[in-house]
Design a protein around this motif. Sequence first.
Motif, short mmCIF file in Angstrom:
data_model
loop_
_atom_site.label_atom_id
_atom_site.label_comp_id
_atom_site.label_asym_id
_atom_site.label_seq_id
_atom_site.Cartn_x
_atom_site.Cartn_y
_atom_site.Cartn_z
N GLY A 72 -15.80 6.81 13.34
CA GLY A 72 -14.72 7.60 12.77
C GLY A 72 -15.20 8.66 11.81
N ALA A 73 -16.50 8.71 11.52
CA ALA A 73 -17.06 9.73 10.62
C ALA A 73 -18.27 10.35 11.30
N THR A 74 -18.01 11.13 12.34
CA THR A 74 -19.10 11.71 13.12
C THR A 74 -19.16 13.23 13.01
N ASP A 75 -18.46 13.78 12.04
CA ASP A 75 -18.50 15.23 11.83
C ASP A 75 -19.82 15.57 11.14
N THR A 76 -20.64 16.39 11.77
CA THR A 76 -21.99 16.66 11.24
C THR A 76 -21.94 17.40 9.90
N SER A 77 -21.00 18.30 9.73
CA SER A 77 -20.92 19.03 8.46
C SER A 77 -20.58 18.08 7.31
N LYS A 78 -19.72 17.07 7.59
CA LYS A 78 -19.39 16.09 6.56
C LYS A 78 -20.59 15.20 6.25
N LEU A 79 -21.32 14.82 7.30
CA LEU A 79 -22.53 14.01 7.09
C LEU A 79 -23.52 14.74 6.19
N LEU A 80 -23.72 16.02 6.47
CA LEU A 80 -24.65 16.80 5.67
C LEU A 80 -24.16 16.94 4.23
N LYS A 81 -22.85 17.08 4.07
CA LYS A 81 -22.28 17.20 2.74
C LYS A 81 -22.49 15.92 1.95
N ILE A 82 -22.26 14.75 2.60
CA ILE A 82 -22.46 13.46 1.94
C ILE A 82 -23.93 13.29 1.55
N ALA A 83 -24.85 13.65 2.46
CA ALA A 83 -26.29 13.53 2.17
C ALA A 83 -26.68 14.48 1.06
#
Length: 387
Positions: free
Chosen positions: A355-366
Motif C-alpha cells: 500500500g506504500a509503493t509510490d517511489t517519490s514517497k519512499l525517497l521522501k521518507i528515506a
Amino acid sequence: MAGHLMASDAGHSSDDYRKLYEVAVRRLERERKIRREAEAIAERGLRELYRRNAQQQLLETIVSCANTTSSANRVIEVTLLETCRGLGMSCGIAFLQDEGDISVASPHLCCPETPETCANALMACRVSGLFDAGGIAAEITSEQKILSWRCTQSDDVPATLAHALGFPVIANGSVRALLVFFSCAEVKAEEPVVGLCMNVGGHIARVMEREQAQKQLLHDASHDPLTGLPNRTSFHKTLKETVQAWTVPTVPPAVCLIDLDDFKQINDRFGHSAGDMLLTEAAHRFSRCVESHPGCVIARLGGDEFTACLTGLHHRNEALRLAESFCHALEPPLLFEGYELRSSASVGIAFCEQGATDTSKLLKIADLAMYESKKRGGNTVTVGVGP
C-alpha cells in the motif's frame, strides 16, 4: 596424256608424301593446341568473371547490411552466411574479442548453424593449432594480417574442412574479432581474396565502432561522469521497476539515501581535487558493500548524496546491515597529499510496504530519515517511518 601423268607421279616418292602428311599433322596439332589454349583462356576468364561477380555481390550484400543495421552481430552473421554461399566455403566461424582473449573455447557464431558443423569447425581449429601459443590466431591478431593454411589430417576432421582462411576485424585500432572459413579446396591468401577480406573486415569494424559509440552515449546519459555510478535519472528508473516488480510474499525492497558527513569542510579546506577524490573513493567503497548482492544498485544523486536500491535480499535485517555497512565503509581515512581525510555517512532507509509503493514517497521518507541521522551527529542509520 596418260604418259605425262605417270611421269608426274613418278616425280614424287613415298617419302615426299609422308613428309607432306607429317607437316599437315603438325599444323593440325598446332591449330588444335592454339584452340585449346584459347578455350582455356576463355574458360579461365569466364571463371574469373563469375568469381569476381560473386565477390562483388558478396561485398554489396555486406555493405547493404552494414549500412542498415547497428548490430555488429548481424553483420557478422550475414558475412558468414553469404561467404559460405557465394564463395563455396564449407563453413565459417567467428570468434569475438570481448574482455578476454579470443579462444576456441568461446565461438561467437557458426554457419551453417548446426551443432555438428560447429563441433567439426572447432575440432579443425584445434587440430590446426589455431589458438596454440604463438599459433595461427596469434599471428593473425598480432600482425593483423590474413592467413590461409591446411588443417592437419585427422579422422575427426571432415575432408570438407581441409583448408582454412582466417582474417581479423580491426576496430578502433585493435583486433575485435577473428573470422575463419573452411573449404575442401585450397584458398590462398592472395589477391583478390586478400582485398575482399580487408573490405569485409572494414565494414564489420565500421558497424562495431558505431555500435560501441552508441553504447557509450547511452552509458554517458545514464551514469555519473565522476564516479561511474548510475545517475539520478537511471536510479529513479531502476527504483520504479524494482517497486513495480515486487510481490508481497518476498522481502520488500528498500531505498537508502546516503550523505557524506563533513564533505563541505574537506572540499573548502583541501580543494575540489580532494572533494572529487573523496566522492570517487566513497562510490568505490559503497559499491563493494553490495558486490555480493547482484540485485542491489548504488547511484550518485549529485553533490555528496548517494543512494542505494536494495532488493533480492533474503531477510529484512540484511537491508539494515547493508545500510550500516555504508557508514563503516568510510571509517578508514583517505590519504591526500600527505593528509588524512576523514569522513562518515549519514544514512536514511525506507522500506517499500504494501500500500506504500509510490517511489517519490519512499525517497521522501528515506530523505527525512537521513536528515534525522545528520541531527544525531552523523555516521548512523535511521529507519524512516511512513506518514
